[in-house]
Design an enzyme around this catalytic site. Structure first.
Site, PDB file in Angstrom:
ATOM      1  N   HIS A 306      65.906  13.664  36.253  1.00  0.00           N
ATOM      2  CA  HIS A 306      64.618  13.623  35.559  1.00  0.00           C
ATOM      3  C   HIS A 306      64.351  12.193  35.112  1.00  0.00           C
ATOM      4  CE1 HIS A 306      61.490  14.520  32.566  1.00  0.00           C
ATOM      5  NE2 HIS A 306      61.326  15.662  33.192  1.00  0.00           N
ATOM      6  N   ASP A 364      62.396  22.220  36.785  1.00  0.00           N
ATOM      7  CA  ASP A 364      61.549  22.518  37.940  1.00  0.00           C
ATOM      8  C   ASP A 364      62.327  23.252  39.027  1.00  0.00           C
ATOM      9  OD1 ASP A 364      59.166  21.154  36.980  1.00  0.00           O
ATOM     10  OD2 ASP A 364      60.301  19.316  37.257  1.00  0.00           O
TER      11      ASP A 364
END
Length: 427
Positions: A306, A364
């Protein structure tokens, strides 16, 4: 707050003294607003080192893997709260009392329907239009239907608009899906909770009303909580920037939806499924892992690591548990794509290459798997993200408007031509 000073020394000029601001937690911030008086300003592409505003809503410590909403850890909210209580917290700054929550939930339920004429708006779109394209247009058009609460300087108007947006987004999201399927749009039901109602509008038809699985509703509620807000990301910054011009709240949220649509932002979980399609089969994993490790190869594993979190994404831990619960509830054991995803997860959690670089599965990765398992098409993934993030966007919009603010106006480092004259003869 500004009890410290920093000095900027530019050769041949007197030092410039700059205040150093200290927040509740997090690094100190050098206030560079006075630089304009010297004829200079800072250069920070991507705003990697720039605080664009002061906020009390969300705090992220990417190095430690911490995400706080109004001071509460996201893990605690996901386990002990629900989405509408989290919405109240983000919007108002404190958790509601039992009576306040009941009133808030009742208000949201009483605003879930949309103007009946809004249905005709959908007919202007092709049936194969991307749901995000439809959502951008429909949400932006809400200002034409609800123009009784567009005075942004009126706190009551801001409150009504916030409630309407949180309440109507699941209805609009489900309508975009039903339109793409050619199915009749389902009205919301006030006897269902927020997540149950969304699943009802998505998957039921007038011919058959099926009961909503509590496990799937709980999973959807957690997806909503984990995506509710994430500080000054691209879409939230877009909403604030649009709001700083005095634009109405529906236009601002439509701008946020447009920013979220990008594959580097809200489209990430959709990109995870596209990556799994590209890999194709478990037998191809070793080849694609090698490509991911090759710095000269453009292939990237989506859903790992991320930009903000240099440690594990705190939302991913909750999502992994929810993912296991959903797959167990649905009894999915022979889906090749999900088998592929689980194998990638195993590699990412054990391979030294990924562990050393903190390339852990992020929110995600797991949310994409959950949504697919529930039966939600890939094209709807970002729509659901927008649905969940609306409360974060509107909370930041309200916060900005509640105090002094200026219209956003970034500067630039100009590297084009200097002034020049048009040629006298251009024949």
């Amino acid at each position: 707050m500004a009890d410290k000073k920093a000095q900027l020394i530019i050769e041949g000029n007197a030092p410039v003294e700059l205040p150093v601001l200290t927040g509740t937690v997090g690094p100190d911030v050098i206030d560079v607003r006075s630089l304009t008086a010297t004829g200079r300003f800072t250069f920070d592409p991507g705003f990697m080192s720039t605080a664009s505003c002061e906020s009390k809503i969300t705090y992220i410590d990417g190095d430690q893997g911490i995400l706080l909403h109004r001071g509460y850890p996201i893990e605690q909210l996901a386990e002990q709260s629900d989405y509408l209580e989290t919405c109240y917290l983000l919007l108002n700054g404190e958790l509601p009392s039992k009576e306040e929550k009941a009133q808030f939930v009742s208000t949201i339920k009483n605003h879930t329907m949309v103007h009946e004429q809004l249905k005709t708006f959908f007919n202007g779109f092709r049936r194969d239009a991307h749901p995000m394209a439809i959502m951008c247009g429909v949400v932006g058009a809400l200002s034409a239907f609800y123009h009784d609460s567009l005075d942004i300087n009126n706190p009551q108007h801001r409150e009504v608009s916030a409630m309407r947006l949180v309440a109507k987004m699941p209805t609009i999201a489900a309508m975009t899906y039903k339109y793409s399927m050619g199915q009749p749009m389902m009205y919301p039901r006030n006897d269902l909770n927020y997540a149950e109602n969304f699943l009802h509008m998505m998957f039921n038809t007038p011919c058959e009303i099926k009961p909503i699985s509590p496990v799937l509703a709980k999973a959807m509620d957690k997806i909503f909580i984990l995506h509710a807000d994430h500080e000054q990301n691209a879409s939230t910054s877009t909403v604030r920037l649009a709001g700083s011009s005095g634009a109405n709240p529906f236009a601002c949220i439509a701008a946020g939806i447009a920013a979220l649509w990008g594959p580097a932002h809200g489209g990430a979980n959709e990109a995870v499924l596209a990556m799994l399609d590209e890999i194709g089969d478990v037998s191809n994993i070793d080849k694609f892992i090698a490509k991911a490790k090759d710095k000269n190869d453009p292939f990237k594993l989506m859903g790992f690591g991320h930009r903000v979190y240099k440690n594990r994404d705190p939302r991913a831990t909750v999502m992994k548990q929810t993912c296991d619960e959903v797959l167990g509830e649905l009894g999915i054991t022979n889906d090749p794509q999900l088998e592929l995803a689980m194998r990638l997860e195993e590699i990412a959690l054990t391979d030294p290459y990924f562990k050393e670089r903190n390339l852990y599965p992020n929110v995600d990765f797991y949310s994409g798997i959950i949504l697919k398992a529930i039966g939600i098409p890939t094209s709807m993934f970002t729509v659901i993200f927008a649905l969940a993030r609306t409360v974060g966007w509107i909370s930041h919009w309200k916060e900005m408007l509640s105090g002094p603010y200026k219209i956003g106006r970034p500067r630039q480092l100009y590297t084009g031509y200097e002034q020049r004259d048009l040629p006298a003869n251009r024949d």
